[in-house]
Motif scaffolding. Structure first.
Motif, PDB file in Angstrom:
ATOM      1  N   LEU A   1      -8.216 -13.259 -73.599  1.00 48.64           N
ATOM      2  CA  LEU A   1      -9.313 -13.109 -72.175  1.00 48.64           C
ATOM      3  C   LEU A   1      -8.927 -11.644 -72.063  1.00 48.64           C
ATOM      4  CD1 LEU A   1      -6.735 -14.664 -69.822  1.00 48.64           C
ATOM      5  CD2 LEU A   1      -9.813 -15.436 -70.013  1.00 48.64           C
ATOM      6  N   PRO A   2     -10.241 -10.672 -72.216  1.00 48.94           N
ATOM      7  CA  PRO A   2      -9.971  -9.620 -72.178  1.00 48.94           C
ATOM      8  C   PRO A   2      -8.897  -8.480 -70.747  1.00 48.94           C
ATOM      9  CG  PRO A   2     -11.927 -10.667 -70.377  1.00 48.94           C
ATOM     10  CD  PRO A   2     -11.126 -11.434 -71.356  1.00 48.94           C
ATOM     11  N   GLN A   3      -9.117  -8.067 -70.900  1.00 49.12           N
ATOM     12  CA  GLN A   3      -7.946  -6.553 -70.103  1.00 49.12           C
ATOM     13  C   GLN A   3      -8.219  -7.095 -68.920  1.00 49.12           C
ATOM     14  OE1 GLN A   3      -5.005  -5.875 -71.305  1.00 49.12           O
ATOM     15  NE2 GLN A   3      -3.796  -5.010 -69.369  1.00 49.12           N
ATOM     16  N   THR A   4      -9.865  -7.294 -68.404  1.00 49.03           N
ATOM     17  CA  THR A   4      -9.633  -6.602 -66.796  1.00 49.03           C
ATOM     18  C   THR A   4      -9.361  -7.837 -65.833  1.00 49.03           C
ATOM     19  OG1 THR A   4     -11.519  -6.730 -67.850  1.00 49.03           O
ATOM     20  CG2 THR A   4     -11.390  -4.852 -66.596  1.00 49.03           C
ATOM     21  N   SER A   5      -9.143  -9.162 -66.926  1.00 50.37           N
ATOM     22  CA  SER A   5      -9.040 -10.572 -66.697  1.00 50.37           C
ATOM     23  C   SER A   5      -7.787 -11.277 -65.960  1.00 50.37           C
ATOM     24  CB  SER A   5      -9.691 -11.893 -67.493  1.00 50.37           C
ATOM     25  OG  SER A   5     -10.769 -11.969 -67.508  1.00 50.37           O
ATOM     26  N   LEU A   6      -6.792 -10.090 -66.894  1.00 48.71           N
ATOM     27  CA  LEU A   6      -4.975 -10.378 -66.480  1.00 48.71           C
ATOM     28  C   LEU A   6      -4.724  -9.972 -65.119  1.00 48.71           C
ATOM     29  CD1 LEU A   6      -5.271 -10.271 -69.468  1.00 48.71           C
ATOM     30  CD2 LEU A   6      -3.304  -9.282 -70.212  1.00 48.71           C
ATOM     31  N   LEU A   7      -4.006 -10.820 -64.542  1.00 46.78           N
ATOM     32  CA  LEU A   7      -3.896 -10.047 -63.304  1.00 46.78           C
ATOM     33  C   LEU A   7      -2.652  -8.482 -63.088  1.00 46.78           C
ATOM     34  CD1 LEU A   7      -2.271 -12.710 -61.083  1.00 46.78           C
ATOM     35  CD2 LEU A   7      -4.320 -12.112 -61.318  1.00 46.78           C
ATOM     36  N   SER A   8      -3.034  -7.864 -62.492  1.00 53.96           N
ATOM     37  CA  SER A   8      -1.979  -6.288 -63.010  1.00 53.96           C
ATOM     38  C   SER A   8      -0.548  -6.966 -62.506  1.00 53.96           C
ATOM     39  CB  SER A   8      -2.875  -5.604 -61.891  1.00 53.96           C
ATOM     40  OG  SER A   8      -2.663  -5.833 -60.367  1.00 53.96           O
ATOM     41  N   PHE A   9       0.154  -6.006 -62.364  1.00 53.51           N
ATOM     42  CA  PHE A   9       1.719  -6.285 -62.010  1.00 53.51           C
ATOM     43  C   PHE A   9       1.337  -5.932 -60.546  1.00 53.51           C
ATOM     44  CE2 PHE A   9       3.989  -3.852 -65.484  1.00 53.51           C
ATOM     45  CZ  PHE A   9       3.045  -5.197 -67.084  1.00 53.51           C
ATOM     46  N   GLU A  10       1.234  -5.022 -59.918  1.00 52.18           N
ATOM     47  CA  GLU A  10       1.140  -5.501 -58.679  1.00 52.18           C
ATOM     48  C   GLU A  10       0.808  -6.911 -58.083  1.00 52.18           C
ATOM     49  OE1 GLU A  10       0.185  -2.658 -60.674  1.00 52.18           O
ATOM     50  OE2 GLU A  10       1.821  -1.526 -59.896  1.00 52.18           O
TER      51      GLU A  10
ATOM     52  N   VAL B   1       8.692 -36.710 -72.616  1.00 49.55           N
ATOM     53  CA  VAL B   1       6.840 -38.164 -72.826  1.00 49.55           C
ATOM     54  C   VAL B   1       7.892 -39.245 -72.890  1.00 49.55           C
ATOM     55  CG1 VAL B   1       5.843 -39.288 -74.438  1.00 49.55           C
ATOM     56  CG2 VAL B   1       6.223 -36.363 -74.540  1.00 49.55           C
ATOM     57  N   THR B   2       9.523 -39.481 -72.802  1.00 46.94           N
ATOM     58  CA  THR B   2       9.593 -41.125 -72.891  1.00 46.94           C
ATOM     59  C   THR B   2      10.605 -40.794 -71.319  1.00 46.94           C
ATOM     60  OG1 THR B   2      12.102 -39.986 -73.430  1.00 46.94           O
ATOM     61  CG2 THR B   2      10.251 -41.437 -75.300  1.00 46.94           C
ATOM     62  N   ASN B   3      10.831 -40.037 -70.961  1.00 47.88           N
ATOM     63  CA  ASN B   3      11.722 -39.781 -69.100  1.00 47.88           C
ATOM     64  C   ASN B   3      11.183 -38.610 -68.418  1.00 47.88           C
ATOM     65  OD1 ASN B   3      13.613 -40.655 -67.277  1.00 47.88           O
ATOM     66  ND2 ASN B   3      15.301 -39.602 -68.769  1.00 47.88           N
ATOM     67  N   SER B   4      10.253 -39.493 -68.147  1.00 48.04           N
ATOM     68  CA  SER B   4       9.571 -38.752 -67.026  1.00 48.04           C
ATOM     69  C   SER B   4      10.094 -37.656 -65.945  1.00 48.04           C
ATOM     70  CB  SER B   4       7.676 -38.057 -66.330  1.00 48.04           C
ATOM     71  OG  SER B   4       7.559 -39.530 -65.661  1.00 48.04           O
ATOM     72  N   PHE B   5       9.421 -36.946 -65.555  1.00 47.13           N
ATOM     73  CA  PHE B   5      10.450 -35.890 -64.026  1.00 47.13           C
ATOM     74  C   PHE B   5       9.588 -35.935 -63.569  1.00 47.13           C
ATOM     75  CE2 PHE B   5      10.858 -33.796 -68.189  1.00 47.13           C
ATOM     76  CZ  PHE B   5      11.031 -32.512 -68.433  1.00 47.13           C
ATOM     77  N   CYS B   6       8.319 -35.764 -62.866  1.00 49.26           N
ATOM     78  CA  CYS B   6       7.626 -36.333 -61.986  1.00 49.26           C
ATOM     79  C   CYS B   6       8.247 -35.934 -60.983  1.00 49.26           C
ATOM     80  CB  CYS B   6       6.032 -36.765 -62.346  1.00 49.26           C
ATOM     81  SG  CYS B   6       5.595 -36.898 -63.634  1.00 49.26           S
ATOM     82  N   HIS B   7       9.587 -37.127 -60.633  1.00 47.59           N
ATOM     83  CA  HIS B   7       9.400 -37.154 -59.406  1.00 47.59           C
ATOM     84  C   HIS B   7      10.379 -36.347 -58.168  1.00 47.59           C
ATOM     85  CE1 HIS B   7      12.391 -38.211 -61.955  1.00 47.59           C
ATOM     86  NE2 HIS B   7      13.818 -38.008 -60.971  1.00 47.59           N
ATOM     87  N   ASP B   8      10.733 -35.035 -59.008  1.00 47.12           N
ATOM     88  CA  ASP B   8      11.335 -34.107 -58.051  1.00 47.12           C
ATOM     89  C   ASP B   8      10.602 -32.366 -58.931  1.00 47.12           C
ATOM     90  OD1 ASP B   8      13.379 -35.462 -57.377  1.00 47.12           O
ATOM     91  OD2 ASP B   8      14.568 -35.451 -58.768  1.00 47.12           O
ATOM     92  N   CYS B   9       9.653 -32.923 -59.580  1.00 48.04           N
ATOM     93  CA  CYS B   9       8.768 -31.953 -59.949  1.00 48.04           C
ATOM     94  C   CYS B   9       8.426 -30.600 -59.389  1.00 48.04           C
ATOM     95  CB  CYS B   9       7.621 -32.242 -60.841  1.00 48.04           C
ATOM     96  SG  CYS B   9       7.198 -30.412 -61.435  1.00 48.04           S
ATOM     97  N   SER B  10       9.079 -29.528 -59.181  1.00 53.01           N
ATOM     98  CA  SER B  10       9.214 -28.502 -57.676  1.00 53.01           C
ATOM     99  C   SER B  10       7.826 -27.631 -58.371  1.00 53.01           C
ATOM    100  CB  SER B  10       9.475 -28.471 -57.198  1.00 53.01           C
ATOM    101  OG  SER B  10      10.954 -27.944 -58.222  1.00 53.01           O
ATOM    102  N   ARG B  11       8.272 -27.325 -59.548  1.00 50.47           N
ATOM    103  CA  ARG B  11       7.110 -26.096 -60.414  1.00 50.47           C
ATOM    104  C   ARG B  11       5.587 -26.088 -60.624  1.00 50.47           C
ATOM    105  NH1 ARG B  11      10.600 -28.786 -63.335  1.00 50.47           N
ATOM    106  NH2 ARG B  11       9.063 -30.231 -64.055  1.00 50.47           N
ATOM    107  N   ALA B  12       5.006 -24.818 -59.906  1.00 51.33           N
ATOM    108  CA  ALA B  12       4.086 -24.015 -59.850  1.00 51.33           C
ATOM    109  C   ALA B  12       3.642 -23.292 -61.371  1.00 51.33           C
ATOM    110  CB  ALA B  12       3.521 -23.649 -58.557  1.00 51.33           C
ATOM    111  N   ARG B  13       2.501 -23.407 -61.197  1.00 50.07           N
ATOM    112  CA  ARG B  13       1.974 -22.184 -62.910  1.00 50.07           C
ATOM    113  C   ARG B  13       1.004 -21.655 -62.559  1.00 50.07           C
ATOM    114  NH1 ARG B  13       4.909 -27.255 -64.684  1.00 50.07           N
ATOM    115  NH2 ARG B  13       6.028 -26.140 -66.309  1.00 50.07           N
ATOM    116  N   LEU B  14       0.915 -20.007 -62.488  1.00 46.97           N
ATOM    117  CA  LEU B  14       0.088 -19.272 -62.558  1.00 46.97           C
ATOM    118  C   LEU B  14      -0.109 -18.766 -63.441  1.00 46.97           C
ATOM    119  CD1 LEU B  14      -1.632 -17.420 -60.235  1.00 46.97           C
ATOM    120  CD2 LEU B  14       0.831 -15.240 -60.307  1.00 46.97           C
ATOM    121  N   SER B  15      -1.539 -18.370 -64.189  1.00 44.58           N
ATOM    122  CA  SER B  15      -2.369 -18.802 -65.194  1.00 44.58           C
ATOM    123  C   SER B  15      -2.377 -17.018 -65.363  1.00 44.58           C
ATOM    124  CB  SER B  15      -3.538 -19.085 -65.917  1.00 44.58           C
ATOM    125  OG  SER B  15      -4.072 -18.313 -64.583  1.00 44.58           O
ATOM    126  N   THR B  16      -2.406 -16.592 -66.387  1.00 39.23           N
ATOM    127  CA  THR B  16      -2.523 -15.106 -66.935  1.00 39.23           C
ATOM    128  C   THR B  16      -3.961 -14.508 -66.297  1.00 39.23           C
ATOM    129  OG1 THR B  16      -2.571 -15.532 -68.771  1.00 39.23           O
ATOM    130  CG2 THR B  16      -2.962 -13.492 -68.588  1.00 39.23           C
TER     131      THR B  16
END
Ligand code: SAM
Ligand code: SF4
Ligand code: SF4
Length: 382
Positions: free
Chosen positions: A77-86, A295-310
């Motif tokens: 990604l080019p620098q301008t695509s990245l989220l700034s710290f603000e 893979v062998t013992n999924s933990f979706c039932h309690d998954c409270s995680r969101a992800r923010l991409s670059t």
């Protein structure tokens, strides 16, 4: 095990795809004040936000950024695509108002992002819905940690997780594929410990036939230390790593190998419901050890995680194929959206969430070999 596999795919075309116009998010007609308790369709809350601060890395781990795909022609990604710290801080504040109390900085390699300490300092100023300080952690390959540990601590980082796949020099260099020495990562772990960034979690991705002979030496090395080693089952993230089900060593087998080597283990209670690692301790009280059995013992039932991409897309699952473009709202030229407007969009997205990829995979209801445009771990963060 069956011969399921995901072929190595040159992701450059897909990466360009990530710049294409996604459906624009629209602001709901009725705005709502966040109350710190938004839940998804399965009643899962939003507690954890993982923020990818760069899609670049100085390693080429064979299971994450294989050289044949992430080569000199790869379009980062080019620098301008990245989220700034603000921008990152503004989004984080909105998520915190919805219940997030834990932020994890990741990537790519987060310590490659210039002035990352400044971001930590800005995030440190946020408070949870009930006025508490946040847990701010960072996952790193450790290569720059010896240099940065103290300044990260001073900026307000709570803890670090360090990825280390082998203590054997040849195996480690083969896995990071840039000839990086083990000793520098071990120095980084020591420096982080000295700086007070512990207890340090050490993540080891185990790939059958590549580093599984390192399971017992790694456990012995970190036994009797203040650090917590966690074995991670190699996952079918992204489309670049040529994943095969036969490449994983199930956590149960790892425990058996440790037991056979004289290290018997006892399970211990989770620290909190959505914890990804199963916690165990050595029966002789020589420390804690963990297993991330994605893979062998999924933990979706309690998954409270969101992800923010670059570049500011929200992913509600590590295996999601589409992100929601929050950056477009932040940078909207036509109208300046208020925090409450963006917050209402986030609430709407989380309420609609129904992801449970690992659970479906273990029920064999997703076709692993089918072409599916999954997002790379280095883009979305671990
Ligand atoms: N570069 C940093 C690092 O390696 O710690 C942070 C980003 S990395 C994507 C985050 C975590 O994801 C690391 O612990 C890494 O080992 C893990 N990871 C990457 N690809 C994986 C895969 N295919 N299966 C399981 N874990 C993986
Ligand atoms: Fe880089 Fe981390 Fe991926 Fe390895 S696992 S290539 S260190 S982002
Ligand atoms: Fe969470 Fe998705 Fe992983 Fe399940 S597969 S634990 S929903 S990130």
């Amino acid at each position: 095990m069956s011969e399921k596999f995901i072929p190595i795919v040159d992701h450059r075309v897909n990466h360009r795809d990530s710049h294409r116009q996604h459906a624009r998010l629209s602001i709901p007609a009725i705005l709502e004040q966040p109350n710190g308790q938004v839940v998804d369709t399965f009643g899962r809350s939003l507690n954890d936000l993982r923020i990818s601060v760069t899609d670049r890395c100085n390693f080429r781990c064979v299971y994450c950024m294989p050289k044949e795909v992430f080569d000199k022609n790869y379009l980062f990604l080019p620098q301008t695509s990245l989220l700034s710290f603000e921008e990152i801080t503004r989004i984080a504040k909105i998520f915190v108002a919805h219940g997030v109390s834990k932020l994890r900085l990741t990537g790519g390699e987060p310590l490659l992002r210039k002035n990352i300490e400044k971001l930590v300092e800005m995030l440190r100023g946020l408070r949870t819905h009930d006025g508490q300080e946040l847990d701010i952690t960072l996952t790193t390959n450790g290569s720059l940690l010896a240099r940065k540990a103290q300044s990260l601590k001073d900026a307000g980082l709570t803890r670090v997780t360090v990825s280390l796949d082998s203590l054997n020099e040849a195996t480690f260099r083969q896995m990071n594929d840039v000839d990086f020495p083990v000793s520098d990562v071990l120095e980084g772990i020591d420096a982080a410990h000295q700086a007070g960034l512990g207890p340090i979690k050490v993540n080891m991705v185990v790939k059958a036939g590549l580093n599984d002979q390192e399971i017992v030496p790694m456990a012995r090395y970190f036994q009797n230390s203040p650090h917590i080693l966690r074995f991670i089952e190699y996952m079918d993230v992204g489309s670049s790593n040529g994943w095969r089900l036969d490449d994983i060593i199930p956590s149960s087998e790892i425990r058996q190998r440790l037991n056979d080597a004289g290290m018997s283990l006892l399970p211990i209670a989770a620290n909190y419901a959505s914890e990804t690692a199963e916690r165990w301790r050595y029966a002789d009280d020589s420390g804690e050890i963990g297993f991330i059995s994605s893979v062998t013992n999924s933990f979706c039932h309690d998954c409270s995680r969101a992800r923010l991409s670059t570049e500011g897309k929200l992913y509600t699952c590590l295996f999601a194929t589409e992100g929601h473009d929050l950056r477009a709202l932040l940078r909207d030229q036509q109208s300046a959206h208020s925090d409450i407007a963006i917050s209402s969009v986030v609430a709407q997205l989380w309420r609609a969430r129904s992801d449970r990829y690992s659970e479906l995979r273990s029920q064999n209801t997703v076709e692993l070999s089918a072409p599916r445009k999954k997002i790379e771990m280095s883009y979305i963060g671990g």
